[in-house]
Design an enzyme around this catalytic site. Sequence first.
Site, PDB file in Angstrom:
ATOM      1  N   ARG A 107       0.856  -1.194   0.000  1.00  0.00           N
ATOM      2  CA  ARG A 107       0.000   0.000   0.000  1.00  0.00           C
ATOM      3  C   ARG A 107       0.884   1.233   0.000  1.00  0.00           C
ATOM      4  NH1 ARG A 107      -4.591   0.338   4.456  1.00  0.00           N
ATOM      5  NH2 ARG A 107      -2.784   0.582   5.815  1.00  0.00           N
ATOM      6  N   THR A 111      -1.433   7.488  -0.148  1.00  0.00           N
ATOM      7  CA  THR A 111      -2.733   7.388  -0.839  1.00  0.00           C
ATOM      8  C   THR A 111      -3.513   6.145  -0.396  1.00  0.00           C
ATOM      9  OG1 THR A 111      -1.814   6.043  -2.618  1.00  0.00           O
ATOM     10  CG2 THR A 111      -1.712   8.440  -2.899  1.00  0.00           C
ATOM     11  N   ASP A 203       0.942  -3.588  12.074  1.00  0.00           N
ATOM     12  CA  ASP A 203       1.346  -3.963  10.718  1.00  0.00           C
ATOM     13  C   ASP A 203       1.664  -5.471  10.689  1.00  0.00           C
ATOM     14  OD1 ASP A 203       2.968  -2.390   8.089  1.00  0.00           O
ATOM     15  OD2 ASP A 203       3.166  -4.541   8.451  1.00  0.00           O
ATOM     16  N   ASP A 206       5.168  -6.551   9.290  1.00  0.00           N
ATOM     17  CA  ASP A 206       6.276  -6.253  10.209  1.00  0.00           C
ATOM     18  C   ASP A 206       6.269  -7.202  11.401  1.00  0.00           C
ATOM     19  OD1 ASP A 206       7.344  -4.213   8.710  1.00  0.00           O
ATOM     20  OD2 ASP A 206       6.184  -2.645   9.708  1.00  0.00           O
TER      21      ASP A 206
END
Length: 212
Positions: A107, A111, A203, A206
């Site tokens: 991603r 945006t 995340d 991660d």
Amino acid sequence: MKNYKNVTVLDHPLIRHKIAILRDKNTGTKQFRELVEEITTLMAFESFKEVPTKTVNVTTPLEKCEQEMVVEGSVAIVPILRAGLGMVSGVHTLFPTAKVGHIGMYRNEETLEPQEYYCKLPDGIEKMQVVLLDPMLATGGSACDAIALLKKRGCKSIKLMNVIGAPEGVKKVAEAHPDVNVYIATLDRCLNENGYILPGLGDAGDRLFGTK
Ligand code: PRP
Ligand code: URA
């Protein structure tokens, strides 16, 4: 959130238990990876009730009988890189010989639009039941683009499996692809201003790979 015919929220106490540990910021990489794998196996068990089977003859110590077995080569596993990789072995536990394709997406942090950077799918995937894997369904952009890519390759039977879904992402995928069955382990509250799921787990990539 509206009820969508093609969306199943699994919401099982054993899965909820594992997700509680997964969310905890003190859960380390090793345990995180193991939990994602275990949750995926439980989800796959629930979502593959219609896998193609064939009749085989088996001889027990007592007599001959007809039994049902899964047709080999009927399922393809496609993780969305990176985080979807953490779910692959969870499906392989049930379909050990399933071929694996890879779709690379990240991603754009500003945006939130998905960018495709890699795609390698098994030959003949268009005839298989495809299970697309990604632990997180946030805006739904990555999943929608990955599904569009699979459809462009001729895939007709697609399931999407996510551990955590945000209502925004579920709506986007369910409405854009009503022919795709979406299975999420749990439905969270909303997205924050950076497109992260709340309460979420942070995340996923991660945390799986220890990159932050
Ligand atoms: C995460 C996640 C999904 C995507 C979800 O990947 O694994 O692929 O974001 O967001 P969306 O529904 O708004 O598209 P990310 O882009 O962080 O890449 P990574 O797996 O390589 O960390
Ligand atoms: N991707 C993640 O890994 N986590 C989120 O909360 C949203 C997108």
